[in-house]
Design an enzyme around this catalytic site. Sequence first.
Site, PDB file in Angstrom:
ATOM      1  N   ARG A 111       0.835  -1.205   0.000  1.00 43.52           N
ATOM      2  CA  ARG A 111       0.000   0.000   0.000  1.00 43.52           C
ATOM      3  C   ARG A 111       0.864   1.247   0.000  1.00 43.52           C
ATOM      4  O   ARG A 111       2.004   1.231   0.461  1.00 43.52           O
ATOM      5  CB  ARG A 111      -0.882  -0.057   1.264  1.00 43.52           C
ATOM      6  CG  ARG A 111      -1.514   1.252   1.644  1.00 43.52           C
ATOM      7  CD  ARG A 111      -2.317   1.145   2.941  1.00 43.52           C
ATOM      8  NE  ARG A 111      -2.440   2.461   3.542  1.00 43.52           N
ATOM      9  CZ  ARG A 111      -3.059   2.719   4.689  1.00 43.52           C
ATOM     10  NH1 ARG A 111      -3.620   1.729   5.378  1.00 43.52           N
ATOM     11  NH2 ARG A 111      -3.114   3.931   5.156  1.00 43.52           N
ATOM     12  N   ASN A1005     -12.629   2.531  12.317  1.00 44.92           N
ATOM     13  CA  ASN A1005     -12.312   2.827  10.927  1.00 44.92           C
ATOM     14  C   ASN A1005     -11.853   1.597  10.151  1.00 44.92           C
ATOM     15  O   ASN A1005     -12.145   1.456   8.976  1.00 44.92           O
ATOM     16  CB  ASN A1005     -11.234   3.914  10.856  1.00 44.92           C
ATOM     17  CG  ASN A1005     -11.065   4.451   9.463  1.00 44.92           C
ATOM     18  OD1 ASN A1005     -12.047   4.815   8.819  1.00 44.92           O
ATOM     19  ND2 ASN A1005      -9.858   4.469   8.969  1.00 44.92           N
TER      20      ASN A1005
END
Lengths: 1189, 337
Positions: A111, A1005
Amino acid sequence: MRTTVDGNGGAASIAYRCNEICCIYPITPSSPMAEQADEWSSHGQANVWGTVPAVMEMQSEAGAAGALHGALQGGALATTFTSSQGLLLMIPNMYKIAGELTSMVLHVAARSLAAQGLSIFGDHSDVMAVRQTGFALLCSASVQEAHDLALVAQAATLRTRVPFAHFFDGFRTSHELNTIELLTDDDLRAMIPEELVRAHRARGLTPERPFMRGTAQNPDVYFQARETVNPFYARVPGVVQDAMAELGERTGRHYGLVDYRGHPEAERVLVVMGSGGETVRETVAFLQAQGERVGVAQLRLYRPFPAEALAQALPASVRQVAVLDRTKEPGSLGEPLFLDVLAALTESHADGQRELMPSVIGGRYGLSSKEFTPGMVAGVFEELGRKRPKRRFTIGINDDVSATSLSYDASLDIEPAETVRAVFFGLGSDGTVGANKNTIKILGSEESLHAQGYFVYDSKKSGSQTVSHLRFGPEPISAPYLISQASFVGCHHLGLLERAEVLERAAPGATLLLNCRHAPDRVWDTLARPVQEQILAKQIKLYVIDAGKIARDAGLAGRTNTVLQTCFFAISGVLEPEEAIERIKTSIAKTYGKRGAEVVERNQTAVDRSVQDLHLVEIPEQVTAERELEPPVPAHAPEFVRTVTAAMMVGRGDELPVSALPVDGTYPTGTTQYEKRNISELVAAWDSELCIQCGNCSFVCPHSVIRSRQYNQSNLDGAPDGFRSAPLNAPGLPDTSYTLQVYVEDCTGCGLCVEACPVSAPGDQARKAINLEGIEPLLPAERERIAFFEQLPANDRSRVDFGTVRGTQFLDPLFEFSGACEGCGETPYLKLVSQLFGDRLTIANATGCSSIYGGNLPTTPWTTDADGHGPAWSNSLFEDNAEFGLGLRLAADSHTELARRRLSELRELVGGELVDEILGAPQLRESELRAQRDRLGELERRLDECDQAVVADLRSVVDHLLRRSVWIVGGDGWAYDIGSGGLDHVLASGHNVNVLVLDTEIYSNTGGQMSKATPLGAVAKFASAGKTMPTKDLALQAISYANVYVARVAMGADPQQTLTAFREAEAYDGPSLLIAYSHCIGQGIEMRHGLDQQYKAVASGHWPLIRYDPMVRAANGNPFLLDSPRPRILLSDYRKEELRFRALTKRDPAEAERLGELAQQSVRQRWEIYEEMATRRAADFPADARRDQ
Amino acid sequence: MMDLSTTYMGLELHNPLVASASPLSHTVDGVRRLVDAGVGAVVLHSLFEEQLREGAELDARLADAGTESFAESLSYFPEVAEEDYGPRRHLMLVERAAAAVDVPVIASLNGVTPEGWTDHARAMQDAGAAAIELNIYYLPGDPSVTGRDVEQRYVDVLQRVKDAVTVPVAVKLGPYFSSTGEIALRLDEAGADALVLFNRFLQPDIDTETLAVVPGLALSRPVDALLPRTWIALLRGRVRSALAATTGVEDPVDVAKYLLAGADVVMTASALLRHGPEHATVLLDGLSAWMTRKGFQSVEELRGMLSVPLDADASAYERTGYVTTLRAANVRAYSAW
């Protein structure tokens, strides 16, 4: 065995079966690997040697790496899963683990790293940042590879003792569903001989054979010792290749360290790593078929760099090489893979092994999951064919600043005709993605079919849009890019047809399935002109269905997924319709069987009805509509919003050139106001006659859509029809009117306001002074009313009673219309901070929900007041937020001091009286702050008249003469876990920062993982069997410092206490800690009853309301205030409303009872401690050493 | 000490007083208190399949909320939270209660679906229930449903559960049948090990202040015992099933009356809720004292003394006054409407 999984699932399956210990920490997009491991472990699933792996969630990735290092040194087979910043936090231990030649595999869903902005999406920035640690890096390019190479890595690490990081592209591979062949336990055992496991074990620390590892070394030996490992690294490529060959023999799937595909005498070759390699490979095959001499070298092993394999792989005929890096290294000569390839080829040429030294160029592609398509690949080949290709380039963007980008033909379509390509546009809440995943499972299990699915979500947590990309075909599907030429397009909401790029993804002659309420003969007339044009131009076949009605009639409460899935099967032709319907029904029986026969029946009825009620629409030959699409943002929006933000909003952000974007990640605030999302059919509506003007609804509104103004009646002149107003219900203000205006287009219909409203209509308990009503009849008149409301004079802040909830409704929120979940429990607190202190507020925001709904592009909710003042906001990282906020405070203090010094120095110039007033001004009350603002205005005017050279330094810091409010905001994952050490240090610093912990008691989250705030007995990810540790008392920890203002608040239980605490905290000249109970969708509650749950949390003693005020201690009072009454309901009465607790009761009632009793006991014990503290003498509390007592 | 022992559906009981389903049997401690107070058996609070299913649906919905919407949080719960584990909590109560006390623990079930009745009944048996009481709580809201259909439903449920379990099965009936006697005979024929007379339906009430419909739950009073007692007296000896009386037991006299009418056991919940579980001791002591005073040596001796004699003809009915009472009861029953 054939199955359909995503890359994370493929890798985790191997990692789990080959290890004894998983030390983990959640981070997107790797979290599902750890979550699956935890699920398997909690179900007692064993690894291939019969051990159930232990899964240990740590407080951070740094912690996970430490635990991992320990587990390895203890001789265990251990692994972890991570991404991005998580991998960075593991670096120190990676050096240690590698330096000690310790076998392990770390699985990375690769990522982007946070630079000018955070991104959760995929590229190689993170893995490239660990290429120097000594870990071998092995890259998988597809879901099947993520599974296979996970095993190769595990086998190779035990054979070589070199630790491996096995990585694959975040989201593109980690989250892509694809049909793969699963490796059996026998495969695993065959590849990992037990003697290697025992050898690894034997290297562990044991007092029976004591030794030491981790010495401190000196100049005499460190260097030589560092060189001892070389032979181990030299063996790696060969061992990896052997392992690949063994795997190939067992499975028929063959991999190389570097795989070359293409023309045997290719002249132009790309070198690439990761999923992009699949795209290049397919494109090369396409171009080769057209006679081009092109090829691709796809790297799997990156460290140790397989120079020899690469040199051998490239045909001698190669003249031009382009190396594609999925990362950026600013300031370097080139990106890492490029430099490695260049060096390898140069050496090969220099050594005489390669006669022809090709020219090598390097480029960047695909950062942050930017699409990488066949057209781009062809574009790079084309560039290679030029006489003087760009030495450094980018592909996939328009770099109009540095002219790095290559042009390409975006329409190039190389996919085989027999692949069915389908795209579905839906909303997160409608089950579209779930249904598509189910479709893939159904079709993926067909022997003759391969299936692929990839899902794109937008940046909001409420009302979000989803796009599902599904491919089905007779051959394995290697197309890791979005579908641009779909033969089937499902549009599950009529509104999306105008908002999203629905028809752009349709191929000519495609089928469009539209879900809408309109009858088949009426649909056409409701479409806007551009939509009609595209349908005609592409000769699209249009089908319509009223899925909502069918679902409602069948008793499915608006869940349209089954209906729309059926329609897809009925008209897409992937399977014979009858067979497909049968398969759906079987799948329904399997999915819903456990919910009872009736639920199954309802769904199956919906299936039959769907087929009956699906209609083909007869399309006229010409466009008949005149209506144009509405512009995404209003014409009065600032230019940046109209050009840049609007492009992102409508899904055209990819088209923005480099020059359009800020160079340093700086963006304007206040942009959500231009994005009218209209996500709810039901919105709040005010009943002015019933209303008692208490302000509760406005106080609790998570989305700041309920605003109040008081104004002189005369201002009502010219009010639009239906503008609601009532006499102000307050003494001493005659002729004053009151309006409560709902911003209906921003309302999410969460209903918290209705629940918070204290009044009911006589004879109708359910009717409140604010109610949810259909939005349709309210628009467009309500837009005019809002416009009129906005031009009413702003409430004068210096005349507002800040001390009451009622008063705060007249303070404009400077946090509005965020994309948080409907009914979010966090945002009302942030809104309150913005109302009270917004015009002088600086915020350090930890990564998490609040940084996403607070700072995720395209539009952000922090905004400005009428004077242009408002919160300045920044997000550093997840782990360092307290420190980051302290830095902001130190800067502010330093500049305040500088400003005061400079002002004193300029005393003569600007006037002694004004200087004295400014320097001596009290700045606690709003009226005092207002007066100071006025003085600073006067100062500015006087400075304007001075020699600017003399006053320039003062001017640069003059704004610090107004007391600045520094807030540090984050969730419990930050405050209790990853940022705990920093928070503790900052609280102990004595500096004036205000810490707000939005405590949802889980990592919200990243999808509900356990934190140290998660209560005893709650079920969360990594606590599937119920958490067995009680929550840490963060408040008491902070209180122990004596000079920290501490409060625990719950708005739904006592809004007045919340307000008081926020004001006291801000006014306190020292560190403050506010721990705010925030109900959350991740707790498994009816969000509409979130405030009620807050009330019960307090009433049961789960969340006692307290304040600890060092100022009271300084005045010889007891600083510990217990603000809530003794627990008056049982803890179980609070807990039974929440799935997180009920889940354990259902699964393991005895354990739930045991933990529930312990939790009740701990509530009692804590309450006794608090009561004792509340009754102590002041002198029994330590004094604040910073002050004279 | 008077010997009060008796049998109920083949189960040996110390005495004929049974705690019927109520909130008192929500916990093992509650069950223990009832037994400590002397009851001969305990009927646990009912397992409602409908509630279970609604709960499972709610939980599935909550677990599903917000999923597949945002790339970082594609779900919020581990899979275990979404799964439906059935009535584990209730079964744990059955198991623990059965292990904790030395009197028979009878599980009570209110099913909806055919599988619901049989699966849950079997699970209750496996958990240690000494018997199953079918709480067929069925109010046909649909006016087109015929009485015969309603009756058939009772019979079907009974037969299904009888086929599924080996422990005795009791059926708890409501009084609202066209012919209570006939349905009793049919259930008896279908294998009911006991008939429990009568169930009390929770009927909604109206709050005139809030102008709202509110749940109505009133504890029973002695006067409510008249109807079940009449039916017990009538059915005594005419059915093979045991007869359990429930409703309207307030003091020892009420227990005695039921026994005299022919009840095998007497159940109470309202009195125990009103006065606490310890009230069972008061009822039993009072029963003993009354039996001593009247010279009864055992429950068997007095049971059914005042039931309708098997050979009674119409005039005998008249003489006993039961029919008159029945009529009166009917008037009361319908006056609510």
